[in-house]
Design an enzyme around this catalytic site. Structure first.
Site, PDB file in Angstrom:
ATOM      1  NE  ARG A   1      -2.385  -1.327   3.522  1.00  0.00           N
ATOM      2  CZ  ARG A   1      -1.816  -0.614   4.458  1.00  0.00           C
ATOM      3  NH1 ARG A   1      -1.790   0.710   4.370  1.00  0.00           N
ATOM      4  NH2 ARG A   1      -1.270  -1.181   5.514  1.00  0.00           N
TER       5      ARG A   1
ATOM      6  CE1 TYR B   1       0.242  -5.806  -1.851  1.00  0.00           C
ATOM      7  CE2 TYR B   1      -0.907  -3.878  -1.031  1.00  0.00           C
ATOM      8  CZ  TYR B   1      -0.383  -5.133  -0.823  1.00  0.00           C
ATOM      9  OH  TYR B   1      -0.500  -5.728   0.404  1.00  0.00           O
TER      10      TYR B   1
ATOM     11  CE  LYS C   1      -6.347  -3.518   4.376  1.00  0.00           C
ATOM     12  NZ  LYS C   1      -6.590  -3.941   5.762  1.00  0.00           N
TER      13      LYS C   1
ATOM     14  CG  HIS D   1      -7.223  -2.802  10.030  1.00  0.00           C
ATOM     15  ND1 HIS D   1      -5.897  -2.458  10.177  1.00  0.00           N
ATOM     16  CD2 HIS D   1      -7.253  -3.781   9.096  1.00  0.00           C
ATOM     17  CE1 HIS D   1      -5.159  -3.198   9.368  1.00  0.00           C
ATOM     18  NE2 HIS D   1      -5.954  -4.012   8.706  1.00  0.00           N
TER      19      HIS D   1
ATOM     20  CB  SER E   1      -0.979  -3.927   7.776  1.00  0.00           C
ATOM     21  OG  SER E   1      -2.017  -3.001   7.565  1.00  0.00           O
TER      22      SER E   1
ATOM     23  CB  CYS F   1       0.420  -6.996  13.786  1.00  0.00           C
ATOM     24  SG  CYS F   1       1.522  -5.593  13.589  1.00  0.00           S
TER      25      CYS F   1
ATOM     26  CG  ASP G   1      -7.829  -6.947   6.820  1.00  0.00           C
ATOM     27  OD1 ASP G   1      -6.946  -6.647   7.650  1.00  0.00           O
ATOM     28  OD2 ASP G   1      -8.006  -6.308   5.762  1.00  0.00           O
TER      29      ASP G   1
ATOM     30  NE  ARG H   1      -0.149  -8.652   2.014  1.00  0.00           N
ATOM     31  CZ  ARG H   1      -0.880  -8.037   2.954  1.00  0.00           C
ATOM     32  NH1 ARG H   1      -2.042  -8.527   3.324  1.00  0.00           N
ATOM     33  NH2 ARG H   1      -0.436  -6.956   3.533  1.00  0.00           N
TER      34      ARG H   1
END
Ligand code: OXD
Ligand code: MN
Length: 592
Positions: free
Chosen positions: A79, A207, A216, A236, A258, A260, A285, A377
């Protein structure tokens, strides 16, 4: 006159949508328009297109059935917060933590970038639903994109196809999303949100976080704006259910920045001692939460898939994820082994002697460079997850008993603590700090304030967002308890103090027992924390009461620095900061 490419739209598409699509087709001038219906036949056709043009590489069909590898442009792997804008009439609405642009000026700039941008290309019309069909919380989006990779990812991440048109009916309440790849040049990359128009324009990137607009952009940035207007929260947060041996289910939502470990936590497999307990995944998420008629906060996961970080995922850290990505998965920027299988740092298998790295370059074991990108990812359907909660399908969501705020902090923050009340809990969330990760472009490992893990995702003034959180309390009869956790505290030797992963079940157990009023705690300056006798350490190797005290330790010198560092964010947003936050800070200083 309507553009000739739109002469035969599917009958289910309403005139308001068609008018908007027509404007975008006139602007971008594609050679062809494809109306996506979300069917399996369409998926097969698009996969073939993507393989033919090199967008996707098919993986070994025996080892990874239905799976593909995608390599993104090396300049486009995360991002881009510095190129992400909130475009509102006034700068104050976007607030000091967002990049702001005046909407008309930004529209003009984007129109210039998008004019004729799809010449020689195909425009895909992707109708999608965020949330369960029939849910009062669900939202419709339409993404127009010239990337077949985006279409195939959206098909996994959302409920894509006619289900969205049906939900929309004759209305015009849908998110208008336009995505143009352009030449994937960072100089011409912009991710722009127009909350007042419920619109998003994303250009110059391929991306996921920048271009899968349901995630997002809609579910968090536009969602948070709509949530404030309509009286709900877009967060989030993962959502999980804890089932006790007696069959009692407790639902928890947890915010972490993000990369974590949200996906790992949401799919947690309890250790042997907890074999009669079960963790159910609802989402990994994003949570949309709204008070139900019962006065309890209810949460849904608006997504239908996982866009998870691959490195570090293995049968030990997340066996459910490994099963989830065993089929029908798109991998992005991982390494490719000679037998057509994928690999990443922290995989179960040792490093391959030879493979192709995430950029397709030959790579050898022992190389100093990473084979997979740190932000590589997997995109996988949630239906593959063996721990998927059946309640995920409930249009009304699940009642939330606890909210957890977690950061990645090498020091200062204890393993777990409980807020004194809702306002204090909002303060804990608002002052969250975390070390930066590879999920966003920039330096990795620096502590930054990341309120509620929403710093990059709050679509309006963060001070107003805190106010909205405080106001929500008045609409919830039985508020969830609020907790703070830190799995990442390190000792002087630089090693993690807490084993994490499955052992986090022990923290969950204490949280669940607190929610049901079954276990004690000790009052500290930070909040309620478990005493040694309140916390189950049974059966842990090399972790007893002294280690527990270390991981829970409150170091006053560290806290003096922490309080000062919290002030940096508060100073930035001072003019819009709710007074309650300042009072909470004073109370904390007083207690310390
Ligand atoms: C994500 C992120 O992809 O937070 O979920 O970056
Ligand atoms: Mn995320």
């Amino acid at each position: 006159m309507i553009h000739p490419l739109l002469a035969n739209p599917p009958a289910i598409v309403n005139p308001a949508v068609l008018r908007w699509i027509d404007q975008q087709v006139q602007l971008t001038e594609p050679d062809a328009v494809v109306w996506c219906d979300g069917s399996a036949g369409e998926r097969d056709r698009l996969q073939a297109v993507a393989v033919a043009d090199g967008t996707l590489i098919p993986l070994n069909p025996d080892k990874h059935p239905g799976c593909f590898l995608h390599r993104s442009n090396p300049n486009d792997v995360a991002r881009v917060e510095q190129l992400t804008y909130i475009c509102t009439p006034t700068e104050e609405e976007a607030g000091p933590t967002n990049n702001w642009a005046e909407p008309r000026a930004m529209r003009r700039r984007l129109d210039e970038l998008c004019r004729g941008a799809m010449r020689g290309r195909t425009l895909y019309v992707v109708p999608y639903l965020m949330g369960q069909p029939g849910s009062p919380m669900a939202k419709v989006g339409v993404e127009l994109t010239d990337s077949v990779y985006v279409v195939l990812n959206m098909r996994i991440m959302t409920r894509m196809g006619d289900v969205a048109w049906r939900h929309l009916g004759d209305g015009d309440d849908f998110n208008r999303g336009l995505h143009c790849l352009l030449d994937v040049d960072p100089e011409r990359r912009l991710i722009c949100h127009f909350p007042q128009d419920n619109a998003i324009v994303s250009v110059g990137s391929g991306y996921g976080g920048n271009v899968l607009l349901g995630k997002k952009c809609l579910a968090l940035r536009i969602g948070s704006y709509l949530g404030r207007r309509e009286g709900w929260l877009a967060e989030h947060m993962l959502i999980l259910g804890v089932e006790s041996p007696a069959g009692e289910k407790t639902y928890i939502a947890a915010a972490f920045p993000s990369a974590c470990g949200k996906t790992n936590f949401a799919m947690l497999v309890p250790p042997a001692r907890y074999q009669d307990w079960k963790i159910w995944t609802l989402g990994d998420d994003i949570a949309w939460m709204r008070p139900g008629v019962d006065g309890v906060l209810h949460a849904i996961n608006p997504e239908a898939g996982y866009f998870g970080v691959a490195p570090g995922t293995n049968a030990k850290t997340n066996p459910n994820a490994m099963r989830t990505i065993a089929r029908d998965t798109i991998f992005t920027n991982v390494a490719l082994r000679p037998d057509g299988t994928v690999w990443w740092e922290g995989h179960d298998d040792p490093p391959p002697a030879e493979c192709l790295d995430w950029q397709g370059r030959p790579w050898k074991a022992g190389s100093t460079e990473k084979a997979a990108h740190p932000n590589s990812r997997f995109t996988a359907p949630m239906a593959n997850n063996p721990s998927l909660a059946p309640e995920t399908a409930l249009p009304g969501g699940v009642p939330i008993s606890a909210i957890i705020f977690g950061g990645r902090r090498a020091s200062t923050l204890p393993l777990v603590c409980e807020a004194f009340n809702w306002v204090h809990g909002v303060f804990l969330g608002a002052t969250m700090g975390s070390e930066t990760t590879a999920a966003a472009v920039g330096t990795v490992g620096q502590v930054r304030r990341d309120p509620m893990a929403m710093l990059p995702f709050c679509g309006y003034n963060i001070g107003w967002y805190f106010r909205h959180w405080l106001n929500m309390r008045k609409r919830i009869v039985q508020p969830p308890r609020i907790f703070q956790v830190n799995w990442f505290r390190k000792g002087d030797d630089g090693r993690f103090l807490w084993p994490g992963f499955g052992e986090n079940m022990r923290v969950l157990k204490w949280i669940v027992d607190r929610c049901h009023g079954r276990v004690g705690a000790w009052e500290t300056p930070l909040g309620w924390v478990p005493r040694t006798q309140d916390f189950d350490l049974g059966g842990m190797e090399n972790f007893g009461p002294p280690e527990f005290e270390t991981v829970q330790n409150i170091n006053l010198e560290e806290w003096r620095r922490e309080v000062l560092s919290q002030d940096e964010l508060f100073m930035r947003i001072y003019s819009q900061l709710p007074k309650e936050m300042i009072f909470q800070r004073e109370l904390l200083v007083g207690r310390l």
